[in-house]
Each structure stands twice: as C-alpha cells, then as structure tokens.
Design a protein around this motif. Structure first.
Motif, PDB file in Angstrom:
ATOM      1  N   GLU A 186      -2.990   1.537  -2.653  1.00 39.62           N
ATOM      2  CA  GLU A 186      -4.336   1.507  -1.508  1.00 39.62           C
ATOM      3  C   GLU A 186      -4.235   2.026  -0.341  1.00 39.62           C
ATOM      4  N   PHE A 187      -5.148   2.450   0.676  1.00 38.80           N
ATOM      5  CA  PHE A 187      -5.624   3.377   1.174  1.00 38.80           C
ATOM      6  C   PHE A 187      -6.549   2.395   2.328  1.00 38.80           C
ATOM      7  N   GLU A 188      -6.283   2.661   3.087  1.00 37.64           N
ATOM      8  CA  GLU A 188      -7.433   2.254   4.433  1.00 37.64           C
ATOM      9  C   GLU A 188      -8.866   3.083   4.632  1.00 37.64           C
ATOM     10  N   PRO A 189      -9.441   2.342   5.485  1.00 35.38           N
ATOM     11  CA  PRO A 189     -11.078   3.616   5.094  1.00 35.38           C
ATOM     12  C   PRO A 189     -10.861   4.690   5.832  1.00 35.38           C
ATOM     13  N   ALA A 197      -3.785  11.195   3.167  1.00 41.43           N
ATOM     14  CA  ALA A 197      -2.163  10.417   2.943  1.00 41.43           C
ATOM     15  C   ALA A 197      -2.060  10.501   1.934  1.00 41.43           C
ATOM     16  N   LEU A 198      -0.687   9.562   1.483  1.00 42.96           N
ATOM     17  CA  LEU A 198      -0.177  10.146   0.079  1.00 42.96           C
ATOM     18  C   LEU A 198       0.598   8.472  -0.555  1.00 42.96           C
ATOM     19  N   VAL A 199       0.868   8.094  -1.044  1.00 46.12           N
ATOM     20  CA  VAL A 199       1.168   6.749  -1.401  1.00 46.12           C
ATOM     21  C   VAL A 199       1.908   7.439  -2.649  1.00 46.12           C
ATOM     22  N   ARG A 200       3.026   5.980  -2.567  1.00 51.23           N
ATOM     23  CA  ARG A 200       3.731   6.041  -4.580  1.00 51.23           C
ATOM     24  C   ARG A 200       3.009   4.889  -4.634  1.00 51.23           C
ATOM     25  N   THR A 201       2.573   4.550  -6.172  1.00 49.52           N
ATOM     26  CA  THR A 201       2.545   3.059  -6.918  1.00 49.52           C
ATOM     27  C   THR A 201       3.921   2.024  -7.007  1.00 49.52           C
ATOM     28  N   ASP A 202       3.586   1.289  -6.808  1.00 44.58           N
ATOM     29  CA  ASP A 202       4.602   0.160  -6.823  1.00 44.58           C
ATOM     30  C   ASP A 202       4.521   0.153  -8.625  1.00 44.58           C
ATOM     31  N   SER A 203       5.489  -0.990  -8.714  1.00 45.65           N
ATOM     32  CA  SER A 203       6.073  -0.695 -10.150  1.00 45.65           C
ATOM     33  C   SER A 203       4.916  -1.150 -11.040  1.00 45.65           C
ATOM     34  N   SER A 204       3.764  -2.025 -10.613  1.00 43.66           N
ATOM     35  CA  SER A 204       2.724  -2.324 -11.514  1.00 43.66           C
ATOM     36  C   SER A 204       1.419  -1.073 -11.585  1.00 43.66           C
ATOM     37  N   GLY A 205       1.691  -0.389 -10.781  1.00 39.81           N
ATOM     38  CA  GLY A 205       0.861   1.042 -10.751  1.00 39.81           C
ATOM     39  C   GLY A 205       0.049   1.076  -9.918  1.00 39.81           C
ATOM     40  N   ARG A 206       0.209  -0.132  -8.854  1.00 40.65           N
ATOM     41  CA  ARG A 206      -0.768  -0.233  -8.008  1.00 40.65           C
ATOM     42  C   ARG A 206      -0.669   0.378  -6.280  1.00 40.65           C
ATOM     43  N   SER A 253     -10.201   1.625  -8.369  1.00 40.81           N
ATOM     44  CA  SER A 253     -10.431   2.269  -9.572  1.00 40.81           C
ATOM     45  C   SER A 253      -9.084   2.297 -10.344  1.00 40.81           C
ATOM     46  N   VAL A 254      -8.852   2.657 -11.535  1.00 40.01           N
ATOM     47  CA  VAL A 254      -8.328   2.425 -12.661  1.00 40.01           C
ATOM     48  C   VAL A 254      -8.329   3.949 -13.726  1.00 40.01           C
ATOM     49  N   ILE A 255      -6.790   4.416 -13.189  1.00 44.80           N
ATOM     50  CA  ILE A 255      -6.688   5.939 -13.878  1.00 44.80           C
ATOM     51  C   ILE A 255      -5.737   5.479 -14.645  1.00 44.80           C
ATOM     52  N   THR A 283     -18.733   7.967   5.517  1.00 43.54           N
ATOM     53  CA  THR A 283     -17.543   6.941   5.669  1.00 43.54           C
ATOM     54  C   THR A 283     -17.491   5.850   5.261  1.00 43.54           C
ATOM     55  N   PHE A 284     -16.454   5.330   5.205  1.00 43.49           N
ATOM     56  CA  PHE A 284     -15.896   4.694   4.030  1.00 43.49           C
ATOM     57  C   PHE A 284     -16.105   3.178   5.144  1.00 43.49           C
ATOM     58  N   THR A 285     -16.000   1.921   4.653  1.00 43.68           N
ATOM     59  CA  THR A 285     -15.962   0.614   5.144  1.00 43.68           C
ATOM     60  C   THR A 285     -14.895  -0.270   4.466  1.00 43.68           C
ATOM     61  N   GLN A 286     -14.418   0.025   2.888  1.00 46.68           N
ATOM     62  CA  GLN A 286     -13.690  -0.639   2.452  1.00 46.68           C
ATOM     63  C   GLN A 286     -12.181   0.165   2.203  1.00 46.68           C
ATOM     64  N   ASN A 287     -11.270  -1.025   1.849  1.00 41.63           N
ATOM     65  CA  ASN A 287     -10.064   0.004   1.387  1.00 41.63           C
ATOM     66  C   ASN A 287     -10.471   0.506   0.021  1.00 41.63           C
ATOM     67  N   LEU A 288      -9.170   0.933  -0.329  1.00 38.08           N
ATOM     68  CA  LEU A 288      -9.341   2.049  -1.776  1.00 38.08           C
ATOM     69  C   LEU A 288      -7.898   1.447  -1.999  1.00 38.08           C
ATOM     70  N   THR A 289      -8.658   1.170  -3.485  1.00 38.52           N
ATOM     71  CA  THR A 289      -7.590   0.096  -4.307  1.00 38.52           C
ATOM     72  C   THR A 289      -7.045   0.900  -5.749  1.00 38.52           C
ATOM     73  N   GLY A 290      -6.418   0.487  -5.958  1.00 42.09           N
ATOM     74  CA  GLY A 290      -6.372   1.277  -7.898  1.00 42.09           C
ATOM     75  C   GLY A 290      -5.373   1.027  -8.790  1.00 42.09           C
ATOM     76  N   HIS A 291      -5.249   0.905  -9.370  1.00 47.55           N
ATOM     77  CA  HIS A 291      -4.089   1.073 -10.447  1.00 47.55           C
ATOM     78  C   HIS A 291      -4.351   2.601 -11.331  1.00 47.55           C
TER      79      HIS A 291
END
Length: 388
Positions: free
Chosen positions: A104-107, A93-102, A133-135, A63-71
C-alpha cells in the motif's frame, strides 16, 4: 525468449487465472489493474476511484487522491501464491509486501509507475494509475553471457549478441558499466564522474540495452566498485592508503577507494542509480578490501569494522537501487563462503544476504589457497573444487 513450456503457465491456465483475478477486481468494487510481467503497457487508466468517464492518458503530472493498494503473486508448482517480501517501489517510496503479498502507498507517494523486485522472478516496471492492482510475476531463469567494457560498444559484438538472443541461446546479458580503471559509460555518468573525467561515450550501449529490453532480455550491469584507478586520485581522503604513506596500490598497480568512507560508497551507489533506467539488475564487483599486504587500514580496523563497512554499503545500495526499481547483487570471494572469518577483505555472506537479491560466489579454483579443501594445489582439481 523464455520457453513456453518451462517458464509460463499453459494458455488455458493463464486464461482461467486471468479471469479469476478479474473476478477479484469485480468483487473489490474498485478500479483495479491486472499486470503480468510480459503484458504491454496500458493505453489509459482510471485515476482516483474509477468514476465513469474518468479515464485519462498516462502522464507523470497526474494528481492522486486515493491510496494505491495491491497484491503480488507468483506461480509456484502450478499454483498462484502470494509473493511475500517483494520490494515494491513508486520511485518516491519503497515498501515490502506482507505475507499475503499485499502492499500500500499513500496518495503523495504515488507517481504513476510501479516497480517490483523479487529474487527468482522477472522485474516488473509498469505505469500504474489504478487505485488497486494485482501483479503476477514471471519466473526468471537466466542464461547469460558477459560483455566486457571494451567490447560492448563494438557493432559486431552487439550484432553477435542479438543473434544469440534471436536463436534463444541466451535470455540475459552482463554488461560492464564501470570498469577496473574507474571508467564509466556516459549512460551512468553522475556529476562526480564528469568532474573526474571518468565518463566514456556510452550512447551506443544505451541503445543496445534498450533493444535488448524490447526482446525481453534480462540486463545486468556490472559495476566495479572499490577497485578504481581514477576516483582515489581525485579524492584521496576517500581512498585506501599504504602503511608507508601515499595511496595503496595492489598487485596490479591499481588504487582502491575506501568502503569506510561515505563518499566512496555514495559514488558507486549513485552510478548504479544513474544506470537503472537501462538495466534490471546492478551487480557490484570488487565489493571488498584488497587482500595484499601493506594496507594501512587493515591495521587500523578490526574484522568487525571491516565487515561492518562492506555490509553498510550493501544496506545503502539496497535502499537506493530497490527504490530505483532494480535488483542488487554482489560478487563475493568463494573462500568466504566456507571460511570462519572475513579473510581480511570485509565480506560476510551472512551479513550481506539480507540486503541483496543475488550473491555470486567466485568459486573458481584459482581463488583458493594451496591446501584448501584438501588439495595441495586447488587449480589442478577444478571439478571437485567447484562441486565442493
């Protein structure tokens, strides 16, 4: 598999870059995982903020409690650059990275896994239990062979393919998952496939594809889409029809399901999703209307409606398959790339492109009408036709 010189940074550059990314992690002051496309899966990871001693074994019940962010980054001309518009999925859930490659997902959107699809780069599918995470994506240059439905189950064919991989002659394969008759390997069999008795034993195909994954091979699954000699007989309301009544039969005597109906579109998308576990890309073929005369739906729909139906399938397939963590590609008629209309089959490259990762125009000379490109008989001029 991949040429060390052509496809990967030098050892020193990789070392320096890896340390640079770790420095970013320290500066961020949070739990951060660094993943490259070729990295092995981590044995454990911190969950929910990086509390000392808070490591656990990877499990889907976390069970996750924090957002997942990454680049997400790519190597471009020897430099690390942000990967904008990469498709990032947790399976929920599916998202696209922004211009900086970032991204984010909710817990509640986190599942412990992450997949990343960006055209021109290898697919990433990894457990991700860090909060940040950085990928870094690896370049993808495909050298593939195509293995037909009736051949891929043969042990001698599979051994031959392994030999080609081991000799570094190929780094990718295209394998039929659903053929022109509508038969589907059991690794992609949905309840509807089972209902219409279209499933064929694919256990050896699944094992074969898993073995190729272990060797770093990029696996493309070909799904023959609306050309289908099984599904339309069971679901006639989802089939194309002849002007004189009954199901439409093309020049090969094969029926077609209808891109106009939600049921036929969903049927083929669900097969792709079911096969995603074994593949990196789903390649849809015969994603069009038949070109032969006598099709009732051709008289009932305008060009705009034809194009809208095929484009809608592309949009729906893109959403479902990118969520499942695989790339999506279409085979298209070569002629629609140069014509100013859909040639009666509903394909518009401009309309399809926003939803697809790859498009394969079939530019072989036999696909061009007499007089096309200035040649009375295009098949007699294969070199110039393909070059044009």
């Amino acid at each position: 598999m991949f040429s060390e010189d052509a496809l990967r940074p030098t050892g020193l550059l990789r070392f320096v870059t890896h340390r640079f990314i770790l420095l970013l992690a320290l500066m961020a002051g949070a739990s951060l995982g660094v993943v490259r496309a070729e990295d092995p899966e981590p044995a454990d990871a911190q969950v929910g903020g990086g509390t000392p001693g808070g490591t656990i074994a990877l499990t889907s019940s976390v069970t996750f409690t924090q957002n997942l962010t990454g680049h997400v980054y790519v190597w471009d001309q020897g430099r690390l650059r942000p990967a904008a518009q990469a498709k990032v999925s947790t399976g929920e859930a599916l998202v696209r990275t922004d211009s900086s490659g970032r991204f984010e997902f909710e817990p509640e959107q986190r599942t412990g896994t992450l997949s990343i699809v960006k055209p021109g780069y290898d697919i990433v599918r990894r457990p991700i239990y860090y909060d940040q995470s950085v990928i870094v994506l690896r370049n993808l240059v495909v050298r593939a062979i195509y293995i037909p439905f009736g051949e891929v189950t043969k042990p001698e064919v599979q051994a031959w393919v392994h030999a080609l991989v081991d000799r570094n002659l190929i780094n990718a394969v295209v394998v039929d998952i659903k053929n022109e008759s509508g038969q589907v390997f059991s690794i992609a069999a949905t309840p509807t496939v089972e209902q219409i008795e279209a499933s064929r034993d694919g256990s050896s195909v699944g094992t074969f594809l898993e073995e190729l994954e272990g060797k770093g091979v990029y696996r493309i699954g070909r799904v023959v889409t609306f050309l289908d000699n099984t599904y339309p007989w069971w679901f006639r309301d989802n089939a194309l029809h002849h002007v004189s009544g009954g199901l439409f039969l093309d020049g090969m005597g094969i029926t077609w399901s209808s891109a106009y109906t939600a049921g036929a579109r969903a049927y083929n998308i669900e097969i792709g999703v079911a096969a995603a576990e074994y593949l990196d890309e789903i390649q849809y073929d015969y994603v069009r209307l038949p070109y032969e005369n006598g099709l009732r739906e051709r008289f009932e729909n305008t060009e705009a409606q034809r194009v809208a139906a095929i484009t809608r399938f592309a949009r729906e397939a893109s959403e479902a398959l990118h969520l499942a963590g695989v790339a999506v590609s279409f085979d298209t008629f070569g002629v629609v790339s140069t014509a100013n209309n859909d040639q009666g089959i509903g394909q518009s490259v401009e309309g399809l492109a926003p939803y697809l990762d790859y498009i394969s125009p079939m530019v072989y000379p036999s696909g061009w009408h007499p007089g096309s490109l200035g040649f009375a008989y295009p098949p007699a001029h294969p070199g110039p036709v393909v070059q044009i």
